[in-house]
Design an enzyme around this catalytic site. Structure first.
Site, PDB file in Angstrom:
ATOM      1  N   LYS A 129     -12.319  -0.893   8.136  1.00 10.40           N
ATOM      2  CA  LYS A 129     -11.635  -1.824   9.046  1.00 10.40           C
ATOM      3  C   LYS A 129     -12.090  -1.521  10.484  1.00 10.40           C
ATOM      4  O   LYS A 129     -13.020  -2.127  10.954  1.00 10.40           O
ATOM      5  CB  LYS A 129     -10.121  -1.712   8.870  1.00 10.40           C
ATOM      6  CG  LYS A 129      -9.697  -2.242   7.474  1.00 10.40           C
ATOM      7  CD  LYS A 129      -8.708  -1.381   6.857  1.00 10.40           C
ATOM      8  CE  LYS A 129      -8.352  -1.629   5.410  1.00 10.40           C
ATOM      9  NZ  LYS A 129      -8.574  -2.876   4.747  1.00 10.40           N
ATOM     10  N   ASP A 145      -0.717   6.748   6.356  1.00  8.21           N
ATOM     11  CA  ASP A 145      -1.904   6.006   5.916  1.00  8.21           C
ATOM     12  C   ASP A 145      -2.221   4.991   7.017  1.00  8.21           C
ATOM     13  O   ASP A 145      -1.656   3.900   7.063  1.00  8.21           O
ATOM     14  CB  ASP A 145      -1.612   5.303   4.582  1.00  8.21           C
ATOM     15  CG  ASP A 145      -2.743   4.357   4.178  1.00  8.21           C
ATOM     16  OD1 ASP A 145      -3.744   4.269   4.906  1.00  8.21           O
ATOM     17  OD2 ASP A 145      -2.611   3.711   3.112  1.00  8.21           O
ATOM     18  N   TRP A 184       0.818  -1.226   0.000  1.00  8.17           N
ATOM     19  CA  TRP A 184       0.000   0.000   0.000  1.00  8.17           C
ATOM     20  C   TRP A 184       0.846   1.267   0.000  1.00  8.17           C
ATOM     21  O   TRP A 184       0.502   2.258  -0.653  1.00  8.17           O
ATOM     22  CB  TRP A 184      -0.981   0.001   1.186  1.00  8.17           C
ATOM     23  CG  TRP A 184      -2.139  -0.926   0.928  1.00  8.17           C
ATOM     24  CD1 TRP A 184      -2.435  -2.067   1.599  1.00  8.17           C
ATOM     25  CD2 TRP A 184      -3.129  -0.806  -0.099  1.00  8.17           C
ATOM     26  NE1 TRP A 184      -3.549  -2.664   1.060  1.00  8.17           N
ATOM     27  CE2 TRP A 184      -3.994  -1.916   0.021  1.00  8.17           C
ATOM     28  CE3 TRP A 184      -3.389   0.116  -1.109  1.00  8.17           C
ATOM     29  CZ2 TRP A 184      -5.087  -2.127  -0.828  1.00  8.17           C
ATOM     30  CZ3 TRP A 184      -4.475  -0.082  -1.966  1.00  8.17           C
ATOM     31  CH2 TRP A 184      -5.313  -1.183  -1.826  1.00  8.17           C
TER      32      TRP A 184
HETATM   33  N1  PMP Z   1      -4.142   1.716   2.363  1.00  9.67           N
HETATM   34  C1  PMP Z   1      -4.210   0.629   3.150  1.00  9.67           C
HETATM   35  C2  PMP Z   1      -3.189   0.448   4.232  1.00  9.67           C
HETATM   36  C3  PMP Z   1      -5.231  -0.295   2.974  1.00  9.67           C
HETATM   37  O1  PMP Z   1      -5.292  -1.375   3.757  1.00  9.67           O
HETATM   38  C4  PMP Z   1      -6.194  -0.086   1.956  1.00  9.67           C
HETATM   39  C5  PMP Z   1      -7.337  -1.037   1.725  1.00  9.67           C
HETATM   40  N2  PMP Z   1      -7.187  -2.308   2.121  1.00  9.67           N
HETATM   41  C6  PMP Z   1      -6.065   1.048   1.154  1.00  9.67           C
HETATM   42  C7  PMP Z   1      -5.034   1.924   1.390  1.00  9.67           C
HETATM   43  C8  PMP Z   1      -7.067   1.326   0.056  1.00  9.67           C
HETATM   44  O2  PMP Z   1      -8.296   1.659   0.626  1.00  9.67           O
HETATM   45  P1  PMP Z   1      -9.572   1.940  -0.268  1.00  9.67           P
HETATM   46  O3  PMP Z   1      -9.999   0.631  -0.837  1.00  9.67           O
HETATM   47  O4  PMP Z   1     -10.552   2.524   0.691  1.00  9.67           O
HETATM   48  O5  PMP Z   1      -9.171   2.914  -1.322  1.00  9.67           O
END
Ligand code: PMP
Length: 362
Positions: free
Chosen positions: A198, A174, A102
């Protein structure tokens, strides 16, 4: 209906108490004679609810007065764009820490708008375990700029517990999969953000907590819906928000506060993770590939030594009321996401199943 334990990574398990409150009040929300998804976001009842939700969140995360709380659209991925679009006019060459999937995604998205300095901090020990370099060893630039990192890599199950302090850097985190799981010092950060699905509530709303001096230097082309200043001025109602997601998030904040806040939550999360990792360390049948100081408290990943048994493990786990354990396709194996609402009973049930599976196939 017998209880299942939901280990999904997100959308994920929510507190039973919250789900029951939604159910019980759904058709006549707050005596409005309509459901929460039919009510105007500008109605006094809803506005009142959002103010209380913000107050509770400020209390549980101890958010200082000089930080705005924004509820945005577009998920955490939306923020991968919003951050450079709001900040790179002022901070030309930001640092982006790469600790896993991520954080690298955020860096790649930033490349559309700027020329980020991407720093790999994910290393391997001699016995092939992943570890994250300690923050003081991160090879950051000398520039006065912002630094983006991800304290919990949801897919790999890697967590950075150390809180960053770096000269000349405005830290942006993040926190999607670790927010509200433990105490953090908000004033160490310029901004933190998290998708909701989450530890906050349903997908559809994204939390941004941002220091007020970071607003207002947005690039001209930035879409209004991603402009933090406009969102702050409109109390996150520049357009129609996801009323339902906001509502559930508010109920979750209240649930946390009434349980005893993040002190209680953190203690409980430590205990849950400790029990599961202790068991993992005691067996050769399952293996986690992260060094203990970076083992995630929220997303516990492991592989079966006999890889060919992975699908069977997932299938049999479901028969035993354990759902959502399949690891992300990029890393394979098993991932148990044990967010705030997962009870200790769920962890114990998982361990009992793992013991049974090992006995049968080990
Ligand atoms: N960053 C992290 C650490 C995540 O775990 C996630 C989703 N699992 C995201 C970003 C992306 O989130 P979204 O699907 O809400 O765009």
């Amino acid at each position: 209906m017998s209880t299942i334990y939901n280990f999904n990574p997100g959308p994920a398990i929510l507190p039973k108490e919250v789900l029951l409150e939604i159910k019980n009040n759904f058709l006549n929300w707050n005596h409005s004679k309509s459901s929460i998804i039919e009510i105007s976001h500008r109605s006094s009842k809803f506005i009142e609810f959002t103010l209380q939700a913000e107050k509770n969140l400020r209390y549980i995360l101890n958010i200082p007065e000089n930080y705005y709380i924004l509820f945005c659209h577009g998920g955490a991925r939306g923020q991968f764009s919003a951050i450079p679009l709001n900040l790179t006019k002022k901070f030309i060459k930001p640092d982006y820490i790469n600790s896993g999937y991520w954080s690298l995604c955020a860096a790649k998205e930033a490349k559309k708008y700027c020329n980020p300095n991407i720093i790999n901090v994910r290393k391997f020990t001699q016995d092939n375990k992943v570890y994250i370099q300690s923050i003081q060893n991160w090879k950051v630039s000398y520039k006065n700029t912002y630094l983006h990192y991800c304290p919990n890599e949801t897919i790999e199950g890697i967590e950075i517990f150390e809180e960053p302090f770096l000269k000349n850097k405005i830290i942006i985190g993040d926190f999607s999969s670790t927010i509200l799981s433990r105490q953090i010092n908000i004033d160490k950060y310029g901004m933190i953000y998290a998708c909701a699905q989450k530890n906050i509530g349903p997908a559809g709303i994204t939390l941004v907590i941002i220091r007020n001096d970071l607003l207002g230097s947005v690039s001209y082309q930035t879409p209004s819906i991603l402009d933090y200043q406009l969102l702050a001025q409109s109390n996150s109602m520049l357009n129609t928000p996801s009323v339902f997601s906001w509502y559930v998030a508010g109920l979750v904040f209240k649930w946390i506060k009434e349980l005893g806040g993040l002190d209680f939550i953190e203690k409980n999360n430590k205990k849950k993770a400790r029990i599961l990792y202790k068991y993992l360390h005691s067996t050769g049948f399952y293996k986690n590939y992260i060094v203990p100081i970076n083992q995630s408290r929220m997303n516990i990943t492991f592989h079966l030594q006999k890889k060919e048994l992975t699908d069977l493990f997932v299938k049999m786990a479901e028969k035993n009321r354990l759902y959502g354990l399949k690891g992300h396709s990029l890393v394979g194996g098993i991932r148990a996401s044990i967010y705030n609402a997962m009870p200790i009973k769920g962890i114990k049930h998982l361990i009992n199943f793992m013991k049974f599976f090992e006995k049968k196939f080990g």
